[in-house]
Design an enzyme around this catalytic site. Sequence first.
Site, short mmCIF file in Angstrom:
data_model
loop_
_atom_site.label_atom_id
_atom_site.label_comp_id
_atom_site.label_asym_id
_atom_site.label_seq_id
_atom_site.Cartn_x
_atom_site.Cartn_y
_atom_site.Cartn_z
N ASN A 69 0.86 -1.18 0.00
CA ASN A 69 0.00 0.00 0.00
C ASN A 69 0.90 1.23 0.00
OD1 ASN A 69 -2.95 -0.93 0.34
ND2 ASN A 69 -1.84 -2.15 1.86
N GLU A 70 1.12 1.75 -1.19
CA GLU A 70 2.02 2.88 -1.36
C GLU A 70 1.39 4.16 -0.82
OE1 GLU A 70 4.84 2.11 -2.23
OE2 GLU A 70 4.94 0.68 -3.87
N PRO A 71 2.18 5.22 -0.60
CA PRO A 71 1.61 6.50 -0.19
C PRO A 71 0.47 6.92 -1.11
CG PRO A 71 4.00 6.59 -0.06
CD PRO A 71 3.66 5.27 -0.69
#
Length: 310
Positions: free
Chosen positions: A4-6
């Site tokens: 879950n990337e920024p």
Amino acid sequence: IGFNEPGSAPDERTRLVTLDTVTRKDAAADFFGEDNVPREAVTMGIATILEAREIALIATGEHKAEIVARAVEGDISQDVAATFLQRHPNATAYLDAAAAAQLTRIHTPWVLGPVEWTEPITERAVVWLAEQTGKAILKLTERDYTEHHLSPLLAKHGAAGPINGTVFNRLRDKIRGRRRLPSRRSVVVFSPHPDDDVISMGGLLRKLWENENAIVVAYMTSGNIAVFDHDVRRHLDFVERAATTLGLDAAAAHRVHADVEASFERKAPGDVDLPAVQELKRVIRESEAIAALESVGLPRSSARFLNLPF
């Protein structure tokens, strides 16, 4: 958490994501180079994760300290997906000391409440105060202490001067000058692989040498696995060009260069290098180690390469 990337939203579920540059660089070592890291991955979404009955967040190493502090103590934000775990009623973070180092309860416990003012805690607090105020330790005042949650420490010592002096002297004593080191003795330094010695204790090595000690640095392993293929290419190109310039056997140098290039073309990520390539990488590391020793004043004769199995 997961991939879950920024920018990941709290209502997102398991899905295919595109990995950002930082994630791919972090994973490069596991894939034998950034070029081999997939550009996409499947990850559980934050909403999926939060449906678990219990969540364990595990982090180790000092490189995780900053993000752990943001995840555990920072504001909930899509910039750090792990902050959403703060909303879960049964989430626990399992951390080693290095990963937990920037948590307030570890880094600056005195801002949360009473602490036992041991020597290490006092030293940390005074160094922290000097950093916060931008002052030298001996310049810290009673006002500095009271304005930064350190009134109890000030009360224990009665004034800023005694605290400042004690901590300053303790820090000074940690810096070992040449006079405190052995002189005209035999010193053996064991280095796991080339360059660990100079990176970890180059200044100390130089001081020991200046004290006329006989120093031997024993490199336990060759460290050849740390040499990239492109470094081998560069060195072989130099050898081939130098052979032509110096009137050496340029044909032999060319054959070796061609054989190595062919092995690289056949090699898949994770494959073991040919023995000849391993030897070339060993020689590269040895030359680097000798150059590092000479940079701190030691002669090349100080190096001993044991080449133990790794």
